[in-house]
Write a protein that holds these residues in place. Structure first.
Motif, PDB file in Angstrom:
ATOM      1  N   GLY A  44       0.928  -1.313  -0.059  1.00  0.00           N
ATOM      2  CA  GLY A  44      -0.190  -0.080  -0.130  1.00  0.00           C
ATOM      3  C   GLY A  44       0.896   1.333   0.001  1.00  0.00           C
ATOM      4  N   VAL A  45       0.752   2.022   1.170  1.00  0.00           N
ATOM      5  CA  VAL A  45       1.834   3.219   1.298  1.00  0.00           C
ATOM      6  C   VAL A  45       2.428   3.327   2.402  1.00  0.00           C
ATOM      7  N   GLU A  46       3.667   3.859   2.458  1.00  0.00           N
ATOM      8  CA  GLU A  46       4.327   3.952   3.672  1.00  0.00           C
ATOM      9  C   GLU A  46       4.593   5.687   4.004  1.00  0.00           C
ATOM     10  N   PHE A  47       5.102   5.933   5.164  1.00  0.00           N
ATOM     11  CA  PHE A  47       4.864   7.398   5.239  1.00  0.00           C
ATOM     12  C   PHE A  47       6.162   7.912   6.062  1.00  0.00           C
ATOM     13  N   GLY A  48       6.783   8.960   5.646  1.00  0.00           N
ATOM     14  CA  GLY A  48       8.125   9.692   6.367  1.00  0.00           C
ATOM     15  C   GLY A  48       7.891  10.928   6.196  1.00  0.00           C
ATOM     16  N   ASP A  65       5.557   6.908   0.332  1.00  0.00           N
ATOM     17  CA  ASP A  65       6.265   6.061  -0.460  1.00  0.00           C
ATOM     18  C   ASP A  65       5.039   4.908  -0.875  1.00  0.00           C
ATOM     19  N   THR A  66       5.020   4.844  -2.260  1.00  0.00           N
ATOM     20  CA  THR A  66       3.932   4.133  -2.513  1.00  0.00           C
ATOM     21  C   THR A  66       4.256   2.704  -3.125  1.00  0.00           C
ATOM     22  N   ALA A  67       3.503   1.676  -3.077  1.00  0.00           N
ATOM     23  CA  ALA A  67       3.716   0.447  -3.708  1.00  0.00           C
ATOM     24  C   ALA A  67       3.960   0.348  -5.148  1.00  0.00           C
ATOM     25  N   GLY A  68       4.935  -0.747  -5.769  1.00  0.00           N
ATOM     26  CA  GLY A  68       4.988  -0.388  -7.363  1.00  0.00           C
ATOM     27  C   GLY A  68       4.120  -1.531  -7.858  1.00  0.00           C
ATOM     28  N   GLN A  69       3.511  -2.152  -7.181  1.00  0.00           N
ATOM     29  CA  GLN A  69       2.693  -3.455  -7.629  1.00  0.00           C
ATOM     30  C   GLN A  69       1.381  -2.959  -8.483  1.00  0.00           C
ATOM     31  N   GLU A  70       1.155  -3.447  -9.302  1.00  0.00           N
ATOM     32  CA  GLU A  70       0.109  -3.089 -10.236  1.00  0.00           C
ATOM     33  C   GLU A  70      -1.250  -3.354  -9.226  1.00  0.00           C
ATOM     34  N   SER A  71      -1.441  -4.493  -8.296  1.00  0.00           N
ATOM     35  CA  SER A  71      -2.490  -4.646  -7.427  1.00  0.00           C
ATOM     36  C   SER A  71      -2.747  -3.461  -6.531  1.00  0.00           C
ATOM     37  N   PHE A  72      -1.508  -2.632  -6.083  1.00  0.00           N
ATOM     38  CA  PHE A  72      -2.013  -1.437  -5.412  1.00  0.00           C
ATOM     39  C   PHE A  72      -1.880  -0.053  -6.278  1.00  0.00           C
ATOM     40  N   ARG A  73      -2.025  -0.236  -7.487  1.00  0.00           N
ATOM     41  CA  ARG A  73      -1.898   1.185  -8.444  1.00  0.00           C
ATOM     42  C   ARG A  73      -3.364   1.970  -7.956  1.00  0.00           C
ATOM     43  N   SER A  74      -4.367   1.368  -7.716  1.00  0.00           N
ATOM     44  CA  SER A  74      -5.544   2.090  -7.105  1.00  0.00           C
ATOM     45  C   SER A  74      -5.311   2.941  -6.262  1.00  0.00           C
ATOM     46  N   ILE A  75      -4.599   2.424  -5.232  1.00  0.00           N
ATOM     47  CA  ILE A  75      -4.388   3.068  -3.915  1.00  0.00           C
ATOM     48  C   ILE A  75      -3.494   4.087  -4.100  1.00  0.00           C
ATOM     49  N   THR A  76      -2.446   3.931  -4.924  1.00  0.00           N
ATOM     50  CA  THR A  76      -1.398   4.976  -5.146  1.00  0.00           C
ATOM     51  C   THR A  76      -2.143   6.158  -5.908  1.00  0.00           C
TER      52      THR A  76
END
Length: 212
Positions: A44-48, A65-76
C-alpha cells in the motif's frame, strides 16, 4: 503554542515507480540517513517526514512512499491529488523499470495537480558496473517530458538530499509566484501558523476557477 507554528509550510510528496527500484530506501536515507539493504516490499503506502530549509523558510516534507505492484495502483492513485511534489524513480540497472516510466508519468499527470513538480530519479548509481540505462537516456526522457532529473544512490546517499530539497525549492518558487493556491490544502501545501498570523500568504490569482 500550536505545533503548526513550528514550520512555515508543509509540502506533501509522493514517491512512485516500479517495485524494487529503491523508493523505500530513498525515503529511509532521506529521513533517517541510513541504508537498509533488505527491505520488505511496500504494502500500500508508507510514510516519512523531515524538515528542510529553503531560502530561510522551515519546510516540513511529508512523503508518501507507494507500492510499485500493479495490484496497489488504485491505492497509489488516491495519493496523487494531494501531492505538490512527486519523485518518479527507476533503477539504472533494470531497463524495464525505465521502459515503464511513461506509464507512471501518464498516471501521475492524469491524477495529480497540474502544477505538481516531478523529479525523475535514476536510482542505484553506485552499481555502475551493472548499468543498463545511461545517464544521457534518463536526462533525455526528463527533458522531453519537462521533468527535473537526477541520479541517486540510496546506499551511498549520493544526491538523495538534493533530489528532495531541489524539488522543494521548485515548489517554494511556485508558492512565491502564486502558482499554487496555498489556501487550498488539497494542492499538497499547508501554511504554518505564524505565516498565517502575520498575514503573509503569497498572492494568488484565484478567481474561483481553479482546477480541482
Amino acid at each position: 503554542m500550536s505545533s503548526n507554528y513550528t514550520y512555515d509550510y508543509i509540502i506533501k510528496y509522493i514517491i512512485i515507480g516500479d517495485t524494487g527500484v529503491g523508493k523505500s530506501c530513498l525515503l529511509l536515507q532521506f529521513t533517517d540517513r541510513r541504508f537498509q539493504p533488505a527491505h520488505d516490499l511496500t504494502i500500500g503506502v508508507e510514510f516519512g517526514a523531515r524538515f528542510v530549509d529553503v531560502e530561510g523558510k522551515k519546510i516540513k516534507l511529508q512523503i508518501w512512499d507507494t507500492a510499485g505492484q500493479e495490484s496497489f495502483r488504485s491505492i497509489t492513485r488516491s495519493y496523487y491529488r494531494g501531492a505538490a511534489g512527486a519523485l518518479l524513480v527507476y533503477d539504472i540497472t533494470r531497463r524495464e523499470t525505465f521502459d515503464h516510466l511513461l506509464i507512471w508519468l501518464e498516471d501521475a499527470r492524469q491524477h495529480s495537480n497540474s502544477n505538481t513538480t516531478i523529479m525523475l530519479i535514476g536510482n542505484k548509481s553506485d552499481l555502475e558496473s551493472k548499468r543498463a540505462v545511461s545517464y544521457a537516456e534518463g536526462e533525455a526522457f526528463a527533458q522531453q517530458h519537462g521533468l527535473f532529473f537526477m541520479e541517486t544512490s540510496a546506499k551511498t546517499a549520493d544526491n538523495v538530499e538534493e533530489s528532495f530539497v531541489d524539488t522543494a525549492k521548485d515548489i517554494y518558487e511556485k508558492i512565491k509566484q502564486g502558482v499554487f493556491d496555498v489556501s487550498n490544502e488539497s494542492n499538497g501545501i499547508k501554511v504554518g501558523g505564524h505565516l498565517q498570523s502575520k498575514n503573509v500568504l503569497p498572492l494568488t490569482t484565484d478567481n474561483g476557477n481553479n482546477c480541482c
